[in-house]
Enzyme design. Structure first.
Site, PDB file in Angstrom:
ATOM      1  NE  ARG A   1      -4.049  -1.906   2.136  1.00  0.00           N
ATOM      2  CZ  ARG A   1      -5.073  -1.915   2.962  1.00  0.00           C
ATOM      3  NH1 ARG A   1      -5.217  -0.933   3.832  1.00  0.00           N
ATOM      4  NH2 ARG A   1      -5.955  -2.880   2.942  1.00  0.00           N
TER       5      ARG A   1
ATOM      6  CG  ASP B   1     -14.014   6.393   7.661  1.00  0.00           C
ATOM      7  OD1 ASP B   1     -14.684   5.359   7.817  1.00  0.00           O
ATOM      8  OD2 ASP B   1     -12.761   6.375   7.567  1.00  0.00           O
TER       9      ASP B   1
HETATM   10  C1  SAM Z   1     -14.115  -1.963   8.005  1.00  0.00           C
HETATM   11  S1  SAM Z   1     -14.658  -0.322   7.881  1.00  0.00           S
HETATM   12  C2  SAM Z   1     -16.228  -0.394   8.662  1.00  0.00           C
HETATM   13  C3  SAM Z   1     -17.314   0.290   7.871  1.00  0.00           C
HETATM   14  C4  SAM Z   1     -18.717   0.156   8.434  1.00  0.00           C
HETATM   15  N1  SAM Z   1     -18.780   0.656   9.787  1.00  0.00           N
HETATM   16  C5  SAM Z   1     -19.195  -1.252   8.367  1.00  0.00           C
HETATM   17  O1  SAM Z   1     -19.217  -1.948   9.391  1.00  0.00           O
HETATM   18  O2  SAM Z   1     -19.571  -1.714   7.290  1.00  0.00           O
HETATM   19  C6  SAM Z   1     -13.634   0.470   9.138  1.00  0.00           C
HETATM   20  C7  SAM Z   1     -13.569   1.974   8.983  1.00  0.00           C
HETATM   21  O3  SAM Z   1     -12.992   2.518  10.174  1.00  0.00           O
HETATM   22  C8  SAM Z   1     -12.270   3.671   9.814  1.00  0.00           C
HETATM   23  N2  SAM Z   1     -11.314   4.020  10.894  1.00  0.00           N
HETATM   24  C9  SAM Z   1     -10.165   3.387  11.225  1.00  0.00           C
HETATM   25  N3  SAM Z   1      -9.537   4.032  12.223  1.00  0.00           N
HETATM   26  C10 SAM Z   1     -10.299   5.096  12.545  1.00  0.00           C
HETATM   27  C11 SAM Z   1     -10.162   6.170  13.488  1.00  0.00           C
HETATM   28  N4  SAM Z   1      -9.115   6.263  14.322  1.00  0.00           N
HETATM   29  N5  SAM Z   1     -11.130   7.111  13.529  1.00  0.00           N
HETATM   30  C12 SAM Z   1     -12.200   7.032  12.705  1.00  0.00           C
HETATM   31  N6  SAM Z   1     -12.376   6.052  11.780  1.00  0.00           N
HETATM   32  C13 SAM Z   1     -11.441   5.096  11.701  1.00  0.00           C
HETATM   33  C14 SAM Z   1     -11.620   3.272   8.505  1.00  0.00           C
HETATM   34  O4  SAM Z   1     -11.210   4.369   7.727  1.00  0.00           O
HETATM   35  C15 SAM Z   1     -12.697   2.422   7.829  1.00  0.00           C
HETATM   36  O5  SAM Z   1     -13.420   3.148   6.881  1.00  0.00           O
END
Ligand code: SAM
Length: 512
Positions: free
Chosen positions: A39, A147
């Protein structure tokens, strides 16, 4: 030529692990080394760097914060789907909303839901469809979609999905809440765009859970935070859930992902469904109804001008950019809040409001991101300050960077920023050359914008007049009122006294 197969040494991977933990709370396991290498290779290519050591030192020195954002965007995992873990949406429609319906439809209560870590938007749009299907349109309901990753957040806001992404949306909902894009006739390749009526229920914000302050002043009935905590260690999860609890209404719900649990993390919650938790009675006091999470609205009431009783001085302000609306009149009262700033302050917001300030030889730059509807203003007195005054927004050199950083924190993209510039008048009539400060301020601001490739869209600078300006944070409209001699004299007096530059307060950016 950059070697794309450049391998990431264990020592470098350790540094990357520390940085992503520090910035996003993400605890990357050792098994992810190859994934991370793949990445980050994109970033090395984009920056024309040929070693990970160079990249790490670039990241550590990244004052503007743009690379930090790209770095985080690269390392997040964004998997999501419409109606993912459908039992949560059934819980909303069959259990929670029927309970709240009388108060909501009777108008005595409003509904606030946060899709925290919403990725590309399938989750908040699934919530929005569920609400629309269960409640009357007249209910005051609003969803915050946030996000940390600005790239996914943009896709979330765009709300446009290829056919294979909407397979989980029941057909009748797809036709009710999406428009098929006409330029794609082929069924398999067509795009579906969320209708404005659904998107308008949602506010989109970049929120990093690790930030010490979140730009939120409301309490939620439900927080969805699904499939995120798996990336955090127990301590980070514990702190996050504690904070979520303080953002919930009494007996509010926290919904988490299928492989997550609150057991051993926080005992203020009770399990009331499959990975659905509710705050135990008595945990949070009832909150006041004045708390705000307002609906997104595309229409903004602009301040109108009223006839002036004032005398304008004659020397025109110079400008080689298109002129902003120049009103030699007063501003009429506006329903929207007006946030005044003074020298040494910075203010940015995505709330619909005006920022105002009075300028003599000082300069204010208004920067904005059209797409995210975010805007802000600074007000500085001199171009450059001493090296130890790095937090001082009275100096252009810091005020410009601080405003950019503040806007990026709100979700703006530095690459999309545009500018409007005001002030820098020769208002102090004296032979002393040091008072040529207005011109120096303008010159500095223009050079800064040029160096940062921020287009100057409009300006009203120079001349001999003091001015009152207003800038709207969401429409980015600017109004200028030339001050009469009496008011101008007050501004000049303040500038003559040259108060010691004030440090920008931590809370100088008020959000939400
Ligand atoms: C796997 S996705 C989950 C999406 C959705 N909530 C679902 O369950 O389908 C995880 C998301 O968490 C976000 N994320 C990771 N670390 C984070 C942080 N410190 N603060 C806010 N968002 C975060 C990522 O960018 C990503 O879009």
């Amino acid at each position: 030529m950059i070697d794309v197969n450049l391998s990431l040494a264990p020592k470098q991977f350790k540094l990357i692990q520390n940085l992503i933990y520090q910035h996003a709370g993400i605890a990357l396991p050792d098994s992810k080394q190859t994934m991370v290498q793949g990445r980050l290779a994109k970033r090395l290519r984009a920056l024309k760097l040929d070693s990970y050591d160079q990249y790490i030192s670039h990241l550590e020195k990244d004052n503007g914060g743009q690379e930090q954002i790209e770095f985080i965007n690269c390392l997040t995992t964004n998997k999501t789907d419409f109606f993912r873990e459908n039992h949560h949406f059934r819980f909303l429609s069959d259990t929670l909303l029927p309970e709240l319906k009388p108060a909501l439809e009777g108008g005595s209560q409003k509904l606030r839901i946060w899709s925290a870590a919403c990725s590309t938007g399938e989750e908040p749009y699934s919530i929005a469809m569920t609400l629309r299907e269960s409640l009357r349109d007249s209910v005051d309901m609003c969803i915050l979609a946030s996000d940390i990753d600005t790239a996914v957040l943009e896709r979330c806001q765009a709300g446009c999905y290829p056919a294979d992404r909407v397979v989980d949306v029941p057909k009748y909902l797809l036709h009710r809440y999406f428009d098929k894009q006409k330029d794609h006739s082929d069924e398999a390749n067509c795009q579906w765009r969320v209708k404005n009526s659904l998107r308008d229920m949602i506010r989109f914000r970049r929120i990093n859970f690790q930030d010490s302050q979140w730009p939120i002043q409301t309490k939620f009935d439900v927080i969805f935070c699904r499939n995120v905590m798996i990336y955090f260690d127990t301590e980070t999860q514990r702190k996050l859930v504690e904070r979520f609890a303080s953002y919930l209404q009494p007996e509010g719900h926290l919904i988490i992902g299928h492989s997550e649990t609150l057991s051993g993390i926080n005992n203020n919650f009770e399990l009331v469904g499959n990975t659905v938790y509710r705050l135990k009675p008595g945990v949070n006091e009832r909150t006041s109804s004045s708390e705000t999470l307002t609906k997104v609205s595309s229409s903004v009431t602009a301040a109108a001008a009223v006839p002036a009783k004032t005398t304008a001085r004659s020397t025109p302000a110079s400008s080689n950019a298109p002129q902003v609306k120049r009103a030699t009149t007063g501003f009429s009262p506006t329903k929207e809040p007006v946030h005044p700033i003074i020298v040494g302050e910075i203010y940015g917001s995505y709330e619909s409001k005006w920022i105002s300030t009075l300028l003599g030889s000082c300069v204010s730059a208004c920067l904005y991101d059209d797409r995210m509807q975010i805007g802000g203003m600074n007000h500085f007195m001199l171009p450059l300050g001493s090296a130890d005054s790095t937090t001082c927004a009275s100096y252009g050199v810091h005020a410009m960077e601080m405003l950019i950083n503040a806007l990026m924190k709100l979700g703006a993209d530095r690459r999309r920023l545009k500018a409007k510039l005001f002030g820098g008048g020769a208002v102090i009539r004296t032979s002393e050359t040091r008072w040529n400060v207005g011109e120096r301020n303008i010159d500095f601001a223009k050079k800064f914008l040029e160096a940062e490739a921020i287009p100057l869209i409009a300006s009203h600078t120079g001349g001999t007049q003091a001015m009152h300006i207003r800038f709207h944070t969401r429409t980015h409209k600017a109004l200028v009122r030339v001050l009469d001699d009496r008011l101008a004299a007050d501004v000049v007096e303040v500038e003559k006294r040259q108060p010691k530059p004030q440090s920008a307060r931590d809370d100088a950016v008020t959000l939400f």
